[in-house]
Scaffold this motif. Structure first.
Motif, PDB file in Angstrom:
ATOM      1  N   HIS A  41       0.820  -1.224   0.000  1.00 42.91           N
ATOM      2  CA  HIS A  41       0.000   0.000   0.000  1.00 42.91           C
ATOM      3  C   HIS A  41       0.853   1.273   0.000  1.00 42.91           C
ATOM      4  O   HIS A  41       0.426   2.301  -0.549  1.00 42.91           O
ATOM      5  CB  HIS A  41      -0.985  -0.027   1.170  1.00 42.91           C
ATOM      6  CG  HIS A  41      -2.121  -0.981   0.926  1.00 42.91           C
ATOM      7  ND1 HIS A  41      -3.141  -0.707   0.052  1.00 42.91           N
ATOM      8  CD2 HIS A  41      -2.355  -2.222   1.408  1.00 42.91           C
ATOM      9  CE1 HIS A  41      -3.982  -1.736   0.022  1.00 42.91           C
ATOM     10  NE2 HIS A  41      -3.523  -2.666   0.836  1.00 42.91           N
ATOM     11  N   THR A  46      -1.760   3.982  -1.452  1.00 46.60           N
ATOM     12  CA  THR A  46      -3.066   3.761  -0.815  1.00 46.60           C
ATOM     13  C   THR A  46      -2.934   3.487   0.683  1.00 46.60           C
ATOM     14  O   THR A  46      -3.832   2.923   1.306  1.00 46.60           O
ATOM     15  CB  THR A  46      -3.781   2.573  -1.486  1.00 46.60           C
ATOM     16  OG1 THR A  46      -2.887   1.436  -1.513  1.00 46.60           O
ATOM     17  CG2 THR A  46      -4.205   2.911  -2.899  1.00 46.60           C
ATOM     18  N   TYR A  47      -1.789   3.878   1.256  1.00 49.87           N
ATOM     19  CA  TYR A  47      -1.602   3.676   2.695  1.00 49.87           C
ATOM     20  C   TYR A  47      -2.683   4.446   3.454  1.00 49.87           C
ATOM     21  O   TYR A  47      -3.045   5.564   3.087  1.00 49.87           O
ATOM     22  CB  TYR A  47      -0.206   4.156   3.097  1.00 49.87           C
ATOM     23  CG  TYR A  47       0.248   3.699   4.465  1.00 49.87           C
ATOM     24  CD1 TYR A  47       0.696   2.400   4.670  1.00 49.87           C
ATOM     25  CD2 TYR A  47       0.226   4.572   5.548  1.00 49.87           C
ATOM     26  CE1 TYR A  47       1.134   1.970   5.926  1.00 49.87           C
ATOM     27  CE2 TYR A  47       0.651   4.157   6.814  1.00 49.87           C
ATOM     28  CZ  TYR A  47       1.104   2.852   6.994  1.00 49.87           C
ATOM     29  OH  TYR A  47       1.519   2.438   8.234  1.00 49.87           O
ATOM     30  N   LYS A 289      -4.905  -2.697   5.735  1.00 47.18           N
ATOM     31  CA  LYS A 289      -3.814  -2.356   4.815  1.00 47.18           C
ATOM     32  C   LYS A 289      -2.443  -2.424   5.483  1.00 47.18           C
ATOM     33  O   LYS A 289      -1.419  -2.381   4.810  1.00 47.18           O
ATOM     34  CB  LYS A 289      -4.041  -0.947   4.241  1.00 47.18           C
ATOM     35  CG  LYS A 289      -5.224  -0.866   3.274  1.00 47.18           C
ATOM     36  CD  LYS A 289      -5.435   0.559   2.795  1.00 47.18           C
ATOM     37  CE  LYS A 289      -6.586   0.650   1.796  1.00 47.18           C
ATOM     38  NZ  LYS A 289      -6.799   2.036   1.334  1.00 47.18           N
TER      39      LYS A 289
END
Length: 305
Positions: A41, A46-47, A289
């Motif tokens: 991620h 997309t963390y 995540k």
């Protein structure tokens, strides 16, 4: 004083430590990622954001409080990831074992001192330095303790290898009346589909004699088969590799028939309901995540019985 009591994964929960996402710090660099899911991620941009993760954890607080559970939280450390409370300590019977965790994370232990300092000193256990262990690998189950480990000679090469055989032996010495059963798990620093970070990332016993399991995470097929035989094939819900990587096995039991689960785990949640469980669905996809989910972020202190 706090009297601890944990002998299994499912008895009615009375008190728990839930991690915190407050002041979680900036997105780490790829080099600083502790696990392949976080790494994936970070690379994808997309963390998760702190705000989203705080909101997700507050949703879990509400469910726990609905069932009358006393919820402890760690003291907030500035710019520090404190989500996964299970990593840093765990309870078996009336003892709390303080984990020998990755050196970067030692401050997390101090942030829960206001909880464990109320436990009588003789019941606080710190294992020798050579014993590496995290709570996600340790499951008390009545007269057994299930422990995830990695037995490869290249143990030191894997940041994802968190529990060694010295810790397994130490737990057997601490609890000589229990059967400590270890499981050799698949590890990868870079591919979350090939990595079982902890035992609870590929297996978990739940109420009604059932269990969730992912076959390919076990390096020794006979150890996987031992678990299936222990619970009975008809009682095992097998998850796919993609479901394992999404943390399907990392749900959390409040009682033998009430389970907190991620709301997007449709196939699992439908099966749980057909088996007679009450499923409390929460949003936890942002927390996931980072390579952990509901069991990873909770550390039970007291269960009934």
């Amino acid at each position: 004083m706090l009297t601890l009591h944990i002998t299994d994964e499912i008895s009615p929960l009375k008190a728990v430590v839930l991690g915190s996402a407050k002041s979680n710090g900036p997105t780490p660099s790829v080099e600083d990622a502790y696990d392949p899911k976080s790494r994936e991620h970070i690379l994808a941009g997309t963390y998760p954001s702190e705000e989203d993760m705080v909101n997700e954890m507050e949703g879990v607080v509400k469910v726990l409080q609905k069932y009358g559970v006393k919820v402890f939280r760690p003291h907030v450390l500035e710019n520090y990831n404190q989500i996964f409370a299970r990593d840093i300590s765990f309870v078996i019977e009336d003892k709390i074992i303080i984990a020998n965790i990755l050196p970067d994370r030692e401050r997390e232990i101090d942030a829960t001192e206001h909880v464990w300092s109320h436990v009588e000193k003789s019941f606080r256990i710190i294992l020798p330095d050579a014993c590496h262990v995290e709570g996600g690998d340790v499951m008390p189950w009545n007269d057994h303790i299930f422990v995830g480990t990695y037995r490869g000679d290249d143990y030191a090469d894997y940041i994802t290898a968190r529990t060694n055989m010295k810790a397994v032996e130490a737990l057997q010495n601490l609890f000589p009346h229990k059967k400590v059963k270890s499981f050799n798990l698949r590890k990868s620093n870079t591919d979350p589909r090939m990595n079982a970070l902890h035992l609870d990332c590929c297996f978990q016993p739940i109420g009604k004699g059932k269990a969730i399991i992912h076959k390919e995470s076990f390096l020794e097929v006979e150890e996987y088969e031992w678990l299936v035989n222990f619970f009975g094939k008809e009682n095992c819900f097998h998850i796919t590799t993609d479901e394992m990587a999404s943390m399907f096995s990392n749900i959390f039991s409040i009682s033998p028939d009430v389970i907190i689960s991620e709301r997007n785990f449709t196939r699992l949640n439908d099966w749980l309901r057909t088996e007679g469980f009450t499923v409390e669905e929460v949003a936890y996809g942002e927390i996931a995540k980072q390579g952990g989910l509901l069991r990873c972020s909770t550390m039970p202190l007291v269960r009934e019985g």
